[in-house]
Design a protein around this motif. Sequence first.
Motif, PDB file in Angstrom:
ATOM      1  N   LYS A  24      -4.186   9.862   2.507  1.00  0.00           N
ATOM      2  CA  LYS A  24      -4.982   8.951   1.681  1.00  0.00           C
ATOM      3  C   LYS A  24      -4.047   7.864   1.154  1.00  0.00           C
ATOM      4  CE  LYS A  24      -8.617  10.108  -0.890  1.00  0.00           C
ATOM      5  NZ  LYS A  24      -9.383  10.664  -2.035  1.00  0.00           N
ATOM      6  N   TRP A  25      -4.423   6.609   1.384  1.00  0.00           N
ATOM      7  CA  TRP A  25      -3.617   5.459   0.982  1.00  0.00           C
ATOM      8  C   TRP A  25      -4.273   4.733  -0.182  1.00  0.00           C
ATOM      9  CZ3 TRP A  25       1.020   3.742   3.113  1.00  0.00           C
ATOM     10  CH2 TRP A  25       1.477   4.503   4.183  1.00  0.00           C
ATOM     11  N   CYS A  26      -3.438   4.144  -1.021  1.00  0.00           N
ATOM     12  CA  CYS A  26      -3.900   3.368  -2.168  1.00  0.00           C
ATOM     13  C   CYS A  26      -3.505   1.912  -1.963  1.00  0.00           C
ATOM     14  CB  CYS A  26      -3.258   3.876  -3.453  1.00  0.00           C
ATOM     15  SG  CYS A  26      -3.601   5.597  -3.785  1.00  0.00           S
ATOM     16  N   LYS A  27      -4.412   1.028  -2.305  1.00  0.00           N
ATOM     17  CA  LYS A  27      -4.172  -0.404  -2.163  1.00  0.00           C
ATOM     18  C   LYS A  27      -4.600  -1.110  -3.435  1.00  0.00           C
ATOM     19  CE  LYS A  27      -5.562  -4.436   0.459  1.00  0.00           C
ATOM     20  NZ  LYS A  27      -6.450  -4.999   1.440  1.00  0.00           N
ATOM     21  N   THR A  57      -9.460   3.535  -9.436  1.00  0.00           N
ATOM     22  CA  THR A  57     -10.465   3.251  -8.404  1.00  0.00           C
ATOM     23  C   THR A  57     -11.812   2.934  -9.047  1.00  0.00           C
ATOM     24  OG1 THR A  57      -9.332   4.681  -6.816  1.00  0.00           O
ATOM     25  CG2 THR A  57     -11.636   4.172  -6.360  1.00  0.00           C
ATOM     26  N   ASP A 105       0.859  -1.180   0.000  1.00  0.00           N
ATOM     27  CA  ASP A 105       0.000   0.000   0.000  1.00  0.00           C
ATOM     28  C   ASP A 105       0.899   1.234   0.000  1.00  0.00           C
ATOM     29  OD1 ASP A 105      -1.824  -2.007   0.465  1.00  0.00           O
ATOM     30  OD2 ASP A 105      -2.522  -1.217   2.386  1.00  0.00           O
ATOM     31  N   THR A 159      -8.179   0.484  -4.307  1.00  0.00           N
ATOM     32  CA  THR A 159      -9.063   1.179  -3.381  1.00  0.00           C
ATOM     33  C   THR A 159      -8.254   2.283  -2.737  1.00  0.00           C
ATOM     34  OG1 THR A 159      -8.552  -0.424  -1.633  1.00  0.00           O
ATOM     35  CG2 THR A 159     -10.581  -0.778  -2.887  1.00  0.00           C
ATOM     36  N   GLN A 160      -8.947   3.326  -2.317  1.00  0.00           N
ATOM     37  CA  GLN A 160      -8.304   4.423  -1.601  1.00  0.00           C
ATOM     38  C   GLN A 160      -8.977   4.557  -0.247  1.00  0.00           C
ATOM     39  OE1 GLN A 160      -7.230   8.003  -3.934  1.00  0.00           O
ATOM     40  NE2 GLN A 160      -8.350   7.022  -5.616  1.00  0.00           N
ATOM     41  N   GLU A 161      -8.147   4.773   0.753  1.00  0.00           N
ATOM     42  CA  GLU A 161      -8.653   4.841   2.126  1.00  0.00           C
ATOM     43  C   GLU A 161      -7.936   5.971   2.851  1.00  0.00           C
ATOM     44  OE1 GLU A 161      -8.251   2.081   6.156  1.00  0.00           O
ATOM     45  OE2 GLU A 161      -7.551   1.324   4.231  1.00  0.00           O
ATOM     46  N   LYS A 162      -8.700   6.751   3.573  1.00  0.00           N
ATOM     47  CA  LYS A 162      -8.121   7.843   4.355  1.00  0.00           C
ATOM     48  C   LYS A 162      -7.714   7.294   5.716  1.00  0.00           C
ATOM     49  CE  LYS A 162      -8.146  12.571   4.680  1.00  0.00           C
ATOM     50  NZ  LYS A 162      -8.232  13.721   3.887  1.00  0.00           N
ATOM     51  N   ARG A 163      -6.452   7.460   6.073  1.00  0.00           N
ATOM     52  CA  ARG A 163      -5.929   7.070   7.387  1.00  0.00           C
ATOM     53  C   ARG A 163      -5.352   8.324   8.014  1.00  0.00           C
ATOM     54  NH1 ARG A 163      -2.305   1.949   5.403  1.00  0.00           N
ATOM     55  NH2 ARG A 163      -3.948   0.907   4.206  1.00  0.00           N
TER      56      ARG A 163
END
Length: 115
Positions: A67-70, A53, A28, A59-63
Amino acid sequence: MSAPLDQVFAALADPTRRAILAMLLEDDMAVTDVADPFEMSLAAISKHLGVLTAAGLITQEKRGRVKWCKLEPDAMRDASIWMQGFGQFEPVNLDAFERFLASELPEDRTKDDTV
Protein backbone atom coordinates in the motif's frame (compact mmCIF):
# COMPACT_ATOMS: atom_id res chain seq x y z
CA MET A 1 -16.26 26.27 8.54
CA SER A 2 -17.25 23.31 6.43
CA ALA A 3 -16.77 19.69 7.52
CA PRO A 4 -13.99 19.02 4.96
CA LEU A 5 -12.09 22.08 6.13
CA ASP A 6 -12.55 21.00 9.75
CA GLN A 7 -11.07 17.61 8.84
CA VAL A 8 -8.01 19.23 7.25
CA PHE A 9 -7.29 21.39 10.29
CA ALA A 10 -7.92 18.46 12.66
CA ALA A 11 -5.51 16.30 10.66
CA LEU A 12 -2.85 19.04 10.67
CA ALA A 13 -3.18 19.47 14.45
CA ASP A 14 -1.20 16.31 15.16
CA PRO A 15 2.63 16.47 14.96
CA THR A 16 2.93 12.87 13.74
CA ARG A 17 0.60 13.58 10.83
CA ARG A 18 2.49 16.78 9.98
CA ALA A 19 5.73 14.76 9.97
CA ILE A 20 4.14 12.20 7.65
CA LEU A 21 3.07 14.99 5.27
CA ALA A 22 6.61 16.39 5.29
CA MET A 23 7.97 12.95 4.39
CA LEU A 24 5.50 12.62 1.53
CA LEU A 25 6.60 15.96 0.10
CA GLU A 26 9.66 14.12 -1.18
CA ASP A 27 7.93 11.23 -2.95
CA ASP A 28 5.25 8.55 -2.67
CA MET A 29 6.06 6.06 0.08
CA ALA A 30 5.00 2.58 1.09
CA VAL A 31 3.13 2.47 4.40
CA THR A 32 5.94 0.45 5.98
CA ASP A 33 8.46 3.12 4.92
CA VAL A 34 6.24 5.84 6.38
CA ALA A 35 6.18 3.91 9.66
CA ASP A 36 9.97 3.34 9.89
CA PRO A 37 11.01 6.62 11.56
CA PHE A 38 8.31 6.42 14.23
CA GLU A 39 8.45 4.40 17.41
CA MET A 40 4.84 3.29 17.29
CA SER A 41 2.95 0.33 15.95
CA LEU A 42 2.03 -0.08 12.31
CA ALA A 43 -1.61 -0.03 13.46
CA ALA A 44 -1.09 3.43 15.02
CA ILE A 45 0.55 4.71 11.82
CA SER A 46 -2.35 3.26 9.82
CA LYS A 47 -4.78 5.24 11.98
CA HIS A 48 -2.82 8.43 11.30
CA LEU A 49 -2.83 7.64 7.58
CA GLY A 50 -6.59 7.05 7.76
CA VAL A 51 -7.11 10.51 9.26
CA LEU A 52 -4.93 12.09 6.54
CA THR A 53 -6.81 10.15 3.86
CA ALA A 54 -10.23 11.11 5.25
CA ALA A 55 -9.13 14.76 5.20
CA GLY A 56 -8.08 14.38 1.55
CA LEU A 57 -4.46 15.29 2.33
CA ILE A 58 -3.14 11.98 1.03
CA THR A 59 -4.34 9.09 -1.07
CA GLN A 60 -3.52 5.44 -0.54
CA GLU A 61 -3.20 2.99 -3.38
CA LYS A 62 -2.49 -0.72 -3.39
CA ARG A 63 0.28 -1.70 -5.83
CA GLY A 64 0.67 -5.44 -5.75
CA ARG A 65 0.99 -6.38 -2.09
CA VAL A 66 2.19 -2.95 -1.00
CA LYS A 67 0.00 0.00 0.00
CA TRP A 68 1.47 3.33 -1.12
CA CYS A 69 0.77 6.82 0.19
CA LYS A 70 0.79 9.92 -1.98
CA LEU A 71 0.53 13.56 -0.93
CA GLU A 72 -2.38 15.48 -2.42
CA PRO A 73 -0.90 19.01 -2.45
CA ASP A 74 -4.10 20.70 -3.64
CA ALA A 75 -5.94 19.42 -0.58
CA MET A 76 -4.75 22.38 1.49
CA ARG A 77 -6.09 24.90 -1.01
CA ASP A 78 -9.38 25.52 0.87
CA ALA A 79 -7.52 25.87 4.18
CA SER A 80 -5.13 28.33 2.57
CA ILE A 81 -8.01 30.34 1.09
CA TRP A 82 -9.77 30.36 4.46
CA MET A 83 -6.63 31.65 6.22
CA GLN A 84 -6.12 34.31 3.54
CA GLY A 85 -9.54 35.68 4.50
CA PHE A 86 -7.92 37.07 7.63
CA GLY A 87 -5.40 38.99 5.55
CA GLN A 88 -2.57 37.81 7.75
CA PHE A 89 -1.53 34.71 5.87
CA GLU A 90 0.03 34.07 2.52
CA PRO A 91 -1.08 31.17 0.29
CA VAL A 92 0.37 27.84 1.40
CA ASN A 93 3.71 27.29 -0.29
CA LEU A 94 4.58 23.60 0.08
CA ASP A 95 8.34 24.27 -0.01
CA ALA A 96 7.99 26.80 2.79
CA PHE A 97 5.66 24.42 4.61
CA GLU A 98 8.30 21.68 4.42
CA ARG A 99 10.99 24.04 5.78
CA PHE A 100 8.64 25.04 8.60
CA LEU A 101 7.96 21.42 9.49
CA ALA A 102 11.66 20.60 9.44
CA SER A 103 12.37 23.44 11.85
CA GLU A 104 9.46 22.56 14.18
CA LEU A 105 9.77 18.79 14.36
CA PRO A 106 12.54 17.11 16.35
CA GLU A 107 14.98 15.05 14.33
CA ASP A 108 14.62 11.99 16.56
CA ARG A 109 11.06 11.07 17.41
CA THR A 110 11.61 8.78 20.38
CA LYS A 111 8.36 9.07 22.31
CA ASP A 112 5.47 6.73 21.65
CA ASP A 113 2.78 8.90 20.10
CA THR A 114 -0.85 7.97 20.24
CA VAL A 115 -3.53 8.78 17.74
